[in-house]
Design a protein around this motif. Structure first.
Motif, PDB file in Angstrom:
ATOM      1  N   SER A   1      51.813  34.675  46.889  1.00 21.06           N
ATOM      2  CA  SER A   1      53.013  35.335  46.374  1.00 21.06           C
ATOM      3  C   SER A   1      52.648  36.066  45.089  1.00 21.06           C
ATOM      4  O   SER A   1      51.590  35.837  44.497  1.00 21.06           O
ATOM      5  N   TRP A   2      53.538  36.956  44.669  1.00 24.98           N
ATOM      6  CA  TRP A   2      53.262  37.737  43.465  1.00 24.98           C
ATOM      7  C   TRP A   2      53.114  36.783  42.271  1.00 24.98           C
ATOM      8  O   TRP A   2      53.924  35.869  42.104  1.00 24.98           O
ATOM      9  N   PRO A   3      52.100  36.985  41.436  1.00 23.33           N
ATOM     10  CA  PRO A   3      51.825  36.015  40.368  1.00 23.33           C
ATOM     11  C   PRO A   3      52.822  36.102  39.214  1.00 23.33           C
ATOM     12  O   PRO A   3      53.524  37.098  39.041  1.00 23.33           O
ATOM     13  N   ARG A   4      52.824  35.050  38.401  1.00 25.72           N
ATOM     14  CA  ARG A   4      53.611  35.019  37.172  1.00 25.72           C
ATOM     15  C   ARG A   4      52.739  35.469  36.001  1.00 25.72           C
ATOM     16  O   ARG A   4      51.509  35.498  36.096  1.00 25.72           O
ATOM     17  N   VAL A   5      53.399  35.810  34.901  1.00 30.31           N
ATOM     18  CA  VAL A   5      52.655  36.266  33.727  1.00 30.31           C
ATOM     19  C   VAL A   5      51.638  35.215  33.322  1.00 30.31           C
ATOM     20  O   VAL A   5      50.462  35.516  33.115  1.00 30.31           O
ATOM     21  N   ARG A   6      52.058  34.003  33.187  1.00 30.27           N
ATOM     22  CA  ARG A   6      51.174  32.852  32.978  1.00 30.27           C
ATOM     23  C   ARG A   6      51.993  31.596  33.185  1.00 30.27           C
ATOM     24  O   ARG A   6      53.226  31.626  33.150  1.00 30.27           O
ATOM     25  N   GLU A   7      51.286  30.471  33.396  1.00 27.65           N
ATOM     26  CA  GLU A   7      51.956  29.206  33.681  1.00 27.65           C
ATOM     27  C   GLU A   7      51.270  28.091  32.909  1.00 27.65           C
ATOM     28  O   GLU A   7      50.059  27.917  32.998  1.00 27.65           O
ATOM     29  N   LEU A   8      52.048  27.324  32.151  1.00 30.20           N
ATOM     30  CA  LEU A   8      51.511  26.183  31.429  1.00 30.20           C
ATOM     31  C   LEU A   8      50.987  25.152  32.414  1.00 30.20           C
ATOM     32  O   LEU A   8      51.673  24.770  33.350  1.00 30.20           O
ATOM     33  N   ARG A   9      49.755  24.686  32.182  1.00 25.67           N
ATOM     34  CA  ARG A   9      49.168  23.659  33.046  1.00 25.67           C
ATOM     35  C   ARG A   9      48.488  22.546  32.246  1.00 25.67           C
ATOM     36  O   ARG A   9      47.771  21.730  32.829  1.00 25.67           O
ATOM     37  N   GLY A  10      48.683  22.517  30.940  1.00 27.66           N
ATOM     38  CA  GLY A  10      48.123  21.426  30.158  1.00 27.66           C
ATOM     39  C   GLY A  10      48.346  21.652  28.677  1.00 27.66           C
ATOM     40  O   GLY A  10      48.589  22.774  28.229  1.00 27.66           O
ATOM     41  N   PHE A  11      48.286  20.567  27.904  1.00 27.31           N
ATOM     42  CA  PHE A  11      48.312  20.680  26.451  1.00 27.31           C
ATOM     43  C   PHE A  11      47.641  19.449  25.854  1.00 27.31           C
ATOM     44  O   PHE A  11      47.671  18.360  26.415  1.00 27.31           O
ATOM     45  N   VAL A  12      46.991  19.672  24.720  1.00 28.15           N
ATOM     46  CA  VAL A  12      46.289  18.620  23.994  1.00 28.15           C
ATOM     47  C   VAL A  12      46.691  18.733  22.534  1.00 28.15           C
ATOM     48  O   VAL A  12      46.749  19.833  21.981  1.00 28.15           O
ATOM     49  N   ARG A  13      46.952  17.607  21.881  1.00 30.51           N
ATOM     50  CA  ARG A  13      47.358  17.617  20.478  1.00 30.51           C
ATOM     51  C   ARG A  13      46.197  17.102  19.626  1.00 30.51           C
ATOM     52  O   ARG A  13      45.671  16.016  19.863  1.00 30.51           O
ATOM     53  N   LEU A  14      45.804  17.894  18.649  1.00 26.04           N
ATOM     54  CA  LEU A  14      44.667  17.569  17.777  1.00 26.04           C
ATOM     55  C   LEU A  14      45.158  17.381  16.345  1.00 26.04           C
ATOM     56  O   LEU A  14      45.917  18.208  15.833  1.00 26.04           O
ATOM     57  N   ASP A  15      44.713  16.320  15.685  1.00 23.84           N
ATOM     58  CA  ASP A  15      44.951  16.116  14.259  1.00 23.84           C
ATOM     59  C   ASP A  15      43.719  16.582  13.504  1.00 23.84           C
ATOM     60  O   ASP A  15      42.621  16.032  13.689  1.00 23.84           O
ATOM     61  N   LEU A  16      43.896  17.585  12.644  1.00 21.64           N
ATOM     62  CA  LEU A  16      42.765  18.195  11.942  1.00 21.64           C
ATOM     63  C   LEU A  16      43.023  18.189  10.436  1.00 21.64           C
ATOM     64  O   LEU A  16      44.065  18.667   9.966  1.00 21.64           O
ATOM     65  N   ARG A  17      42.061  17.669   9.693  1.00 26.32           N
ATOM     66  CA  ARG A  17      42.118  17.761   8.234  1.00 26.32           C
ATOM     67  C   ARG A  17      41.707  19.173   7.805  1.00 26.32           C
ATOM     68  O   ARG A  17      41.090  19.918   8.591  1.00 26.32           O
ATOM     69  N   PRO A  18      41.994  19.563   6.570  1.00 23.65           N
ATOM     70  CA  PRO A  18      41.561  20.882   6.099  1.00 23.65           C
ATOM     71  C   PRO A  18      40.057  21.075   6.284  1.00 23.65           C
ATOM     72  O   PRO A  18      39.258  20.208   5.930  1.00 23.65           O
ATOM     73  N   GLY A  19      39.692  22.188   6.903  1.00 24.55           N
ATOM     74  CA  GLY A  19      38.286  22.500   7.151  1.00 24.55           C
ATOM     75  C   GLY A  19      37.699  21.843   8.375  1.00 24.55           C
ATOM     76  O   GLY A  19      36.568  22.171   8.779  1.00 24.55           O
ATOM     77  N   GLU A  20      38.420  20.932   9.027  1.00 23.40           N
ATOM     78  CA  GLU A  20      37.885  20.208  10.179  1.00 23.40           C
ATOM     79  C   GLU A  20      38.069  21.024  11.443  1.00 23.40           C
ATOM     80  O   GLU A  20      39.036  21.769  11.596  1.00 23.40           O
ATOM     81  N   GLU A  21      37.120  20.887  12.368  1.00 21.99           N
ATOM     82  CA  GLU A  21      37.246  21.487  13.686  1.00 21.99           C
ATOM     83  C   GLU A  21      36.998  20.444  14.758  1.00 21.99           C
ATOM     84  O   GLU A  21      36.333  19.432  14.535  1.00 21.99           O
ATOM     85  N   ALA A  22      37.559  20.687  15.935  1.00 26.34           N
ATOM     86  CA  ALA A  22      37.389  19.783  17.066  1.00 26.34           C
ATOM     87  C   ALA A  22      37.595  20.572  18.337  1.00 26.34           C
ATOM     88  O   ALA A  22      38.175  21.665  18.334  1.00 26.34           O
ATOM     89  N   ASP A  23      37.091  20.021  19.428  1.00 24.93           N
ATOM     90  CA  ASP A  23      37.276  20.640  20.734  1.00 24.93           C
ATOM     91  C   ASP A  23      38.469  20.012  21.445  1.00 24.93           C
ATOM     92  O   ASP A  23      38.584  18.784  21.531  1.00 24.93           O
ATOM     93  N   ALA A  24      39.364  20.854  21.924  1.00 25.53           N
ATOM     94  CA  ALA A  24      40.379  20.420  22.880  1.00 25.53           C
ATOM     95  C   ALA A  24      39.751  20.533  24.265  1.00 25.53           C
ATOM     96  O   ALA A  24      39.225  21.590  24.628  1.00 25.53           O
ATOM     97  N   VAL A  25      39.783  19.449  25.019  1.00 28.02           N
ATOM     98  CA  VAL A  25      39.117  19.399  26.323  1.00 28.02           C
ATOM     99  C   VAL A  25      40.173  19.196  27.405  1.00 28.02           C
ATOM    100  O   VAL A  25      40.975  18.263  27.345  1.00 28.02           O
ATOM    101  N   PHE A  26      40.158  20.083  28.382  1.00 23.88           N
ATOM    102  CA  PHE A  26      41.096  20.007  29.498  1.00 23.88           C
ATOM    103  C   PHE A  26      40.310  19.728  30.782  1.00 23.88           C
ATOM    104  O   PHE A  26      39.356  20.454  31.107  1.00 23.88           O
ATOM    105  N   ALA A  27      40.695  18.684  31.488  1.00 25.92           N
ATOM    106  CA  ALA A  27      40.115  18.402  32.801  1.00 25.92           C
ATOM    107  C   ALA A  27      40.894  19.208  33.839  1.00 25.92           C
ATOM    108  O   ALA A  27      42.110  19.013  34.020  1.00 25.92           O
ATOM    109  N   ILE A  28      40.216  20.127  34.485  1.00 27.76           N
ATOM    110  CA  ILE A  28      40.855  20.999  35.475  1.00 27.76           C
ATOM    111  C   ILE A  28      40.641  20.407  36.857  1.00 27.76           C
ATOM    112  O   ILE A  28      39.506  20.075  37.234  1.00 27.76           O
ATOM    113  N   ASP A  29      41.706  20.285  37.611  1.00 33.36           N
ATOM    114  CA  ASP A  29      41.604  19.738  38.961  1.00 33.36           C
ATOM    115  C   ASP A  29      42.532  20.515  39.893  1.00 33.36           C
ATOM    116  O   ASP A  29      43.067  21.569  39.523  1.00 33.36           O
TER     117      ASP A  29
END
Length: 771
Positions: free
Chosen positions: A701-729
């Motif tokens: 069928s005709w596609p949608r603009v985009r569709e939410l399929r996951g979300f991850v919440r990260l707690d980051l201190r100032p200057g900190e970085e981290a990877d959000a990891v999504f398991a796709i199935d």
């Protein structure tokens, strides 16, 4: 054991149901599928006002049908029922009255079948002393299923402690048109987010031993023009694509029932639709629980059938098992006698009701558990979901839902040097206007916290906080504006609390099903809630006039929107230094707002709905079909604020997403998606990293603009970085096929990540045909 087989707790449920059903008369069967009586008509105050006693009407109802299938709203209290503290059931009496009802049914009927006690639990138990949670739209803004599961469990403990068995909870409706007055009852506009929160709801309630009936099935949020209980123009594909995800998730999580919606679908009210309730729900979705009618919905079918006996038969044949306040279902014995419905069809419905009672253990434990409920729970940790958790969890949801929509970067959080604060606006000092629809009267003198209260409490001791409402929510009276302007002009900052209200009162007029009756000819203070649909979505003229007058003083203005629907917003840059949304945040929501304003809590809410620019541009939900529309001539077609949007007090950078595989097949779709997120500012942040799927080619069928399929919440201190990891199935990549199933279809996709649906970066994924 001796005695009837249905009394044997070790026997399988199916055997117990079969044995009990075989012993029942036709009248007893009809009694089990009826929920005709309002619960507040089952009791009355005893002489002298001390305690409660069962009414003659209740005793007569039990006698007429040799039992009672379910009793709705024994402990409900609100303006529609007319129940309050003077005559209702407070927490201290809840279990005792519930047990009196149960004891009468069990001890005064031939078979002793217990009654299901069904309670409204829209956002907390709608009973005197019941803990009120923020509305579902606020829950959606948290993007935190774990927090909601804990809150649902805590509320479930309260319901069960007072003798309730079944909770009616809105979860299946989506805000596809924010003109609809019941928008506050929805988790948002997106099926994936609603599905995750519906799962959490069902799991939490089941932990407490409470069965959940999910409202409403199906498509009620898509009625034409945002008109309550009206027709939808949904096709089968749109129904499956958007409106069934939450139902699927709730069924998998163990929902005990669904409520058939009022709306018409494909020419038939949902409660009369066999294709919907039997072919789709029972056969395709494999649901084996109870289908309940919405209040009075079966009686509405008389317009189709011409008489009440045929109306009851129509609903039963469609797949409805349990009525609600109807006069038609009690006449099913006549329908059987007239050949309008087969007795075996009635047996099937009765069996589902009986199975629920057996699964809840009511034949062995018909009475309330020995738990002392408290109407003023103390602060506690969510683990274990004791009754004392509920207030703390309500406030946590409120705090997590506060969404910073706009900010010039220089005003919030409020600096200690802010010595004079003017708190203004019609929603600044009203508990009734911040707790939403479907709430019981609040105990007089109980410590609840308005926005004004919260700011006064949170402000440093040497800060002067003044207050003026300025205007009412609606009504056109601007006589209070000069006082508000004067207070703003004498201050360092103005906090202007605007928005809407779903507050009912004793003067509210109601429809037969409890919906408010509000019209332009009879305006009230209600601007949202069941029965309160709007054609115009902008803030009322008087509120905009107050905003303009206060902004004209030159004092920095922070706008706080306490609301139950997304109001259309004009461009407020240059008018307001910051704009926050607080979806009816509950009795302690004022403290949550103040914590965010003063920086004791970081803003972490994210929009569960798109905020429109005007009602004229609707629909504006983010996941529309991708036809490349460029927009109207006189205004953009895009939202003012996109689904998923929410600012923080810091800055956050996103790297492009990375895939572990760039080519998969439908038989082997598993991969991972990573995105590096960095806090590039000076304050901590809880960042909600969102994953969207966008189809570029292929599919059925005709596609949608985009569709939410996951979300991850990260707690980051100032200057900190981290990877959000999504398991796709397969669940992540599946789409609705031509036969309305779900499958991974070959084609090219973009997997997109970002802080909102309007700010994503994508990486290409090819799904190759299986060999």
């Amino acid at each position: 054991m001796t005695g009837p087989h249905y009394r044997d707790p070790a026997a399988p449920v199916a055997e117990r149901v079969h044995d009990l059903l075989g012993r029942m008369t036709l009248t007893e069967k009809v009694g089990q599928v009826n929920q005709r009586m309002y619960g507040w008509h089952a009791y009355e105050r005893a002489d002298g006002g001390h305690g409660h006693r069962l009414t003659d009407d209740f005793r007569a109802e039990v006698a007429a049908y040799r039992g009672m299938g379910a009793l709705y709203g024994l402990q409900r209290a609100d303006a529609w029922s007319g129940v309050g503290f003077a005559d209702g059931i407070a927490a201290a009496d809840g279990a005792r009255v519930a047990d009196a009802v149960q004891r009468h049914v069990v001890e005064n009927t031939r078979l002793g079948v217990p009654v299901l006690l069904v309670e409204e639990v829209p956002h907390g138990h709608q009973a005197l002393d019941g803990t009120v949670l923020p509305v579902n739209l606020a829950v959606g803004a948290t993007w935190d299923p774990g927090l909601y599961e804990a809150a649902a469990a805590a509320v479930g403990v309260e319901v069960r402690a007072r003798g309730g068995h079944v909770a009616l909870v809105s979860a299946l409706d989506l805000v596809r048109d924010p003109r609809w007055g019941r928008a506050e009852e929805c988790f948002g506009e997106d099926p994936y987010l609603a599905a995750r929160l519906t799962e959490a709801l069902v799991r939490g309630m089941r932990t407490a031993g409470v069965a959940v009936v999910l409202k409403h099935f199906a498509g009620q949020g898509a009625t034409v023009g945002g008109r309550n209980s009206a027709a939808t123009e949904l096709g089968a594909r749109e129904l499956h694509d958007i409106h069934l995800a939450a139902a699927r998730a709730g069924i998998r999580a163990g929902a005990a029932g669904v409520m058939a919606a009022y709306n018409e679908f494909d020419g038939l009210p949902c409660v009369a639709s066999r294709p919907l309730l039997t072919e789709l729900l029972r056969e395709r979705l494999e649901f084996d629980g109870v289908v309940m009618a919405d209040g009075g919905a079966i009686d509405r079918l008389v317009r189709l059938t011409g008489d009440p006996v045929a109306a009851g038969a129509l609903a039963l044949n469609a797949g409805c098992d349990l009525s609600l306040w109807d006069a038609c279902f009690p006449r099913l014995a006549e329908a059987v006698a007239q050949g309008l419905v087969a007795e075996r069809t009635l047996d099937t419905a009765v069996a589902r009701v009986l199975a629920l009672k057996f699964r809840l253990g009511l034949f062995e434990r018909p009475y309330a558990p020995a738990v002392e409920p408290r109407h003023a729970p103390t602060v506690a940790q969510p683990a274990g979901a004791r009754p004392s958790d509920a207030c703390e969890l309500s406030e946590r949801i409120a705090r997590a839902s506060i969404t910073l929509l706009a900010h010039d970067g220089g005003v919030l959080p409020l600096a200690p040097s802010t010595r004079r604060i003017a708190v203004l606006g019609p929603n600044a000092d009203s508990i009734a206007q911040q707790i939403g629809d479907y709430t019981a009267p609040q105990r007089p003198g109980h410590h609840h916290i308005t926005v004004l209260d919260g700011i006064r409490s949170a402000a440093p001791p040497d800060t002067e906080v003044t207050y003026a409402p300025g205007c009412e929510l609606v009504g056109g009276d601007l006589s209070g504006v000069p006082e508000a302007v004067a207070r703003a002009a004498a201050s360092d900052l103005a906090v202007l609390v605007l928005g809407g209200s779903s507050a009912r009162s004793g003067d509210t007029t109601f429809d037969t099903n409890g919906a408010a009756v509000v019209s332009s000819a009879d305006p009230t203070g209600m601007t949202c809630g069941e029965g309160v649909d709007l054609a115009e979505l902008g803030l009322p003229d008087e509120q905009l006039a107050l905003l303009g007058a206060v902004a004209a003083t030159g004092v920095p203005v922070v706008v706080v929107l306490v609301q139950g629907r997304p109001h259309a917003l004009p461009d407020l840059s240059g008018t307001a230094a910051a704009v926050l949304s607080a979806w009816y945040p509950g009795p302690w929501g004022g403290r949550a707002v103040a914590d965010v304003l003063f920086g004791a809590a970081e803003p972490e809410g994210r929009l569960p709905v798109s905020i429109p620019r005007s009602a004229a541009q609707l629909p504006v939900f983010y996941n529309a079909k991708d036809h490349g529309y460029r927009g109207y001539v006189d205004q953009p077609a895009t939202a003012r604020h996109a689904f998923g949007h929410g600012l923080s007090y810091t800055t956050v950078g996103y790297a492009p997403p990375r895939l572990s595989r760039t080519r998969v097949t439908p038989d082997d779709p598993a991969l991972s998606c990573r995105v590096t997120v960095r806090n590039t500012g000076q304050r901590p942040v809880r960042e909600t990293v969102q994953l969207y799927v966008r189809r570029r080619s292929g599919g059925s069928s005709w596609p949608r603009v985009r569709e939410l399929r996951g979300f991850v919440r990260l707690d980051l201190r100032p200057g900190e970085e981290a990877d959000a990891v999504f398991a796709i199935d397969a669940d992540t990549l599946a789409s609705v096929t031509r036969d309305l199933g779900l499958a991974v279809e070959p084609g090219e996709l973009l997997l997109e990540t970002g802080p909102s649906s309007g700010a994503t970066q994508g990486v290409r994924l090819v799904i190759e045909p299986s060999s």
